[in-house]
Design a protein around this motif. Structure first.
Motif, PDB file in Angstrom:
ATOM      1  N   ALA A   1       6.785  10.243  -3.695  1.00  0.00           N
ATOM      2  CA  ALA A   1       5.849   9.344  -3.014  1.00  0.00           C
ATOM      3  C   ALA A   1       6.574   8.113  -2.486  1.00  0.00           C
ATOM      4  N   TYR A   2       7.516   7.611  -3.280  1.00  0.00           N
ATOM      5  CA  TYR A   2       8.305   6.448  -2.856  1.00  0.00           C
ATOM      6  C   TYR A   2       9.109   6.791  -1.604  1.00  0.00           C
ATOM      7  N   SER A   3       9.766   7.939  -1.613  1.00  0.00           N
ATOM      8  CA  SER A   3      10.566   8.355  -0.467  1.00  0.00           C
ATOM      9  C   SER A   3       9.701   8.474   0.786  1.00  0.00           C
ATOM     10  N   GLU A   4       8.530   9.075   0.633  1.00  0.00           N
ATOM     11  CA  GLU A   4       7.638   9.257   1.782  1.00  0.00           C
ATOM     12  C   GLU A   4       7.254   7.919   2.389  1.00  0.00           C
ATOM     13  N   ARG A   5       6.932   6.946   1.547  1.00  0.00           N
ATOM     14  CA  ARG A   5       6.503   5.647   2.072  1.00  0.00           C
ATOM     15  C   ARG A   5       7.675   4.885   2.694  1.00  0.00           C
ATOM     16  N   MET A   6       8.836   4.950   2.072  1.00  0.00           N
ATOM     17  CA  MET A   6       9.964   4.215   2.636  1.00  0.00           C
ATOM     18  C   MET A   6      10.386   4.811   3.974  1.00  0.00           C
ATOM     19  N   LEU A   7      10.461   6.139   4.057  1.00  0.00           N
ATOM     20  CA  LEU A   7      10.873   6.774   5.306  1.00  0.00           C
ATOM     21  C   LEU A   7       9.798   6.648   6.380  1.00  0.00           C
ATOM     22  N   GLY A   8       8.536   6.419   5.955  1.00  0.00           N
ATOM     23  CA  GLY A   8       7.448   6.229   6.913  1.00  0.00           C
ATOM     24  C   GLY A   8       7.257   4.786   7.347  1.00  0.00           C
ATOM     25  N   GLY A   9       8.100   3.884   6.846  1.00  0.00           N
ATOM     26  CA  GLY A   9       8.012   2.483   7.249  1.00  0.00           C
ATOM     27  C   GLY A   9       6.873   1.720   6.609  1.00  0.00           C
ATOM     28  N   LEU A  10       6.344   2.235   5.486  1.00  0.00           N
ATOM     29  CA  LEU A  10       5.230   1.582   4.801  1.00  0.00           C
ATOM     30  C   LEU A  10       5.724   0.876   3.542  1.00  0.00           C
ATOM     31  N   SER A  11       4.974  -0.118   3.105  1.00  0.00           N
ATOM     32  CA  SER A  11       5.274  -0.750   1.826  1.00  0.00           C
ATOM     33  C   SER A  11       5.077   0.276   0.712  1.00  0.00           C
ATOM     34  N   PRO A  12       5.964   0.298  -0.283  1.00  0.00           N
ATOM     35  CA  PRO A  12       5.776   1.229  -1.394  1.00  0.00           C
ATOM     36  C   PRO A  12       4.762   0.748  -2.428  1.00  0.00           C
ATOM     37  N   ALA A  13       4.194  -0.446  -2.236  1.00  0.00           N
ATOM     38  CA  ALA A  13       3.277  -1.004  -3.233  1.00  0.00           C
ATOM     39  C   ALA A  13       2.022  -0.151  -3.353  1.00  0.00           C
ATOM     40  N   ALA A  14       1.652   0.162  -4.593  1.00  0.00           N
ATOM     41  CA  ALA A  14       0.454   0.958  -4.860  1.00  0.00           C
ATOM     42  C   ALA A  14      -0.755   0.083  -5.147  1.00  0.00           C
ATOM     43  N   GLY A  15      -0.542  -1.100  -5.692  1.00  0.00           N
ATOM     44  CA  GLY A  15      -1.628  -2.003  -6.033  1.00  0.00           C
ATOM     45  C   GLY A  15      -1.075  -3.363  -6.383  1.00  0.00           C
ATOM     46  N   ARG A  16      -1.970  -4.335  -6.478  1.00  0.00           N
ATOM     47  CA  ARG A  16      -1.516  -5.687  -6.810  1.00  0.00           C
ATOM     48  C   ARG A  16      -2.675  -6.501  -7.360  1.00  0.00           C
ATOM     49  N   GLU A  17      -2.325  -7.642  -7.930  1.00  0.00           N
ATOM     50  CA  GLU A  17      -3.327  -8.586  -8.399  1.00  0.00           C
ATOM     51  C   GLU A  17      -2.809 -10.009  -8.178  1.00  0.00           C
ATOM     52  N   THR A  18      -3.733 -10.898  -7.903  1.00  0.00           N
ATOM     53  CA  THR A  18      -3.411 -12.317  -7.803  1.00  0.00           C
ATOM     54  C   THR A  18      -3.945 -12.983  -9.062  1.00  0.00           C
ATOM     55  N   LEU A  19      -3.055 -13.514  -9.862  1.00  0.00           N
ATOM     56  CA  LEU A  19      -3.426 -14.050 -11.169  1.00  0.00           C
ATOM     57  C   LEU A  19      -4.175 -15.366 -11.009  1.00  0.00           C
TER      58      LEU A  19
END
Length: 407
Positions: A318-336
């Motif tokens: 999944a990481y390879s697919e996103r990097m080669l597709g020019g997308l951020s590899p981030a799956a999720g995030r939170e602002t504390l």
């Protein structure tokens, strides 16, 4: 295999961060963590995001360094576009997995990308983890030539039956060799130990500590074995095949570690970490504990910038697919939010010897100080001088100290 992702918000495909991430960024250090998610075999106790060759589903280890470089380059663009000022990198840490399964040229390629993107600060600390059976003298020399300053060896134990229970593959007799080779290359040396393995006696643990100390590493980590759900070891314990170590035994192991390491000239600076001097403390880990900024590169890596925390997709495919597709590899995030950041500040900084200023606690937290002194959980002299510093008893009961300071 590692567990599920944390619960958070979806991360945008462009990876851009909210404006809050840039606030006061120049006052914080910036580090880079590079996750290398490959292992020859999976240890029975491990729940890290790592993969053996049979679990890669079509992606190749030989492509990984180039994909990590793509994320480093994307990180520079994302931080700039998000208004986060450019800072030189204070620390770099290659973790895993086993980073040294890759050719040394792959590691130096990734380090060069970090250097090209942000620059390395003067006397930057650059560490890689390594298994004792994954390097030789030539490899360690090439690391030093490529800009690495430090290597952390996963020794874990000097006792063969303990290593067998952990399913570690190295011969304990190799540890003195790799330490000697690292020293000859000019690298600082850290040894990681684990205590509380099922079947480990206090005599076994003493033997491991004494052998580690005899090698005079600059730094030692001693971690209590945590049996994580979903691991092979957890299943063995649940089926009654192996008896777990109880809390009283774990405390005995820790007290022995502190006694022997202190006698050998090592000072504790974090609950599980000792160093021969301040300059040999792990500055990268201290950055985590003191709330600095870092970008985590690679599958499953976590990042933190200015109270924004995010995590990458886990599987290398999944990481390879996103990097080669020019997308951020981030799956999720939170602002504390502010209360969460304050809780984490106390949780993490109370574990380090420099401690927490009493004046920075809430009124309710300050009221608890006298009781913590009376219960011999914090150093009375330090507290009266204005700093929370854990005693040996306090280190054993660190979670209880945090609860009293934050409830």
């Amino acid at each position: 295999m590692a567990g599920p992702h944390p619960v958070g918000d979806p991360a945008p495909d462009d990876g851009l961060l909210p404006a809050s991430a840039a606030v006061d960024a120049v006052e914080r250090d910036f580090g880079v963590y590079l996750h290398v998610p490959f292992c020859r075999v999976r240890c029975g106790y491990c729940d890290f995001n790592t993969y053996t060759a049979t679990e890669l589903r079509g992606v190749k280890q030989s492509d990984y360094a180039s994909q990590a470089v793509l994320e480093v380059e994307a990180a520079g663009r994302i931080l700039t576009a998000s208004g986060v000022p450019k800072r030189q990198v204070a620390t770099v840490f290659f973790g895993g997995g086993t980073p040294t399964l890759l050719p040394v040229t792959d590691l130096t390629k990734m380090l060069s990308a970090v250097r090209d993107q942000w620059g390395l600060a003067d006397a930057a600390e650059v560490t890689t983890e390594a298994n004792p059976d994954s390097v030789d003298a030539a490899y360690l020399g090439a690391l030093a030539d490529g800009g690495f300053t430090r290597v952390s060896f996963g020794m874990q134990s000097a006792v063969p039956h303990v290593l067998a229970t952990l399913e570690r593959t190295h011969d304990p007799e190799r540890v003195p060799l790799v330490v000697e080779w690292a020293r000859a290359a000019g690298l600082d040396v850290s040894l990681d130990l684990i205590y509380g393995t099922p079947g480990e006696s206090i005599a076994n643990w003493r033997s491991s500590l004494e052998q580690a100390v005899s090698l005079r590493p600059d730094h030692l980590s001693a971690y209590s074995l945590i049996v994580e759900e979903g691991t092979k070891l957890a299943r063995q314990i649940r089926r009654g095949e192996i008896a777990p170590t109880d809390d009283d035994q774990q405390a005995d192991f820790y007290e022995l570690a502190d006694e022997l390491l202190t006698a050998a000239g090592y000072d504790w600076y974090e609950v599980s970490n000792w160093a021969t001097s301040d300059e040999h403390r792990s500055r990268h880990n201290l950055a985590y504990w003191t709330g600095q900024d870092w970008w985590g590169v690679g599958p499953g890596a976590h990042s933190h910038v200015g109270g924004v925390r995010w995590w990458n997709v886990k599987h290398p495919a999944a990481y390879s697919e996103r990097m080669l597709g020019g997308l951020s590899p981030a799956a999720g995030r939170e602002t504390l939010d502010a209360p969460t950041r304050e809780l984490e500040r106390i949780l993490l900084q109370s574990r380090i010897r420099t401690g927490i200023p009493v004046a920075s606690l809430s009124a309710a937290g300050r009221i608890e100080v006298a009781g913590l002194i009376a219960d011999e959980l914090i150093n009375a002299k330090a507290a009266l001088a204005g700093t929370i510093e854990l005693t040996l008893r306090g280190r054993l009961l660190a979670d209880a100290v945090v609860r009293r300071l934050t409830d």
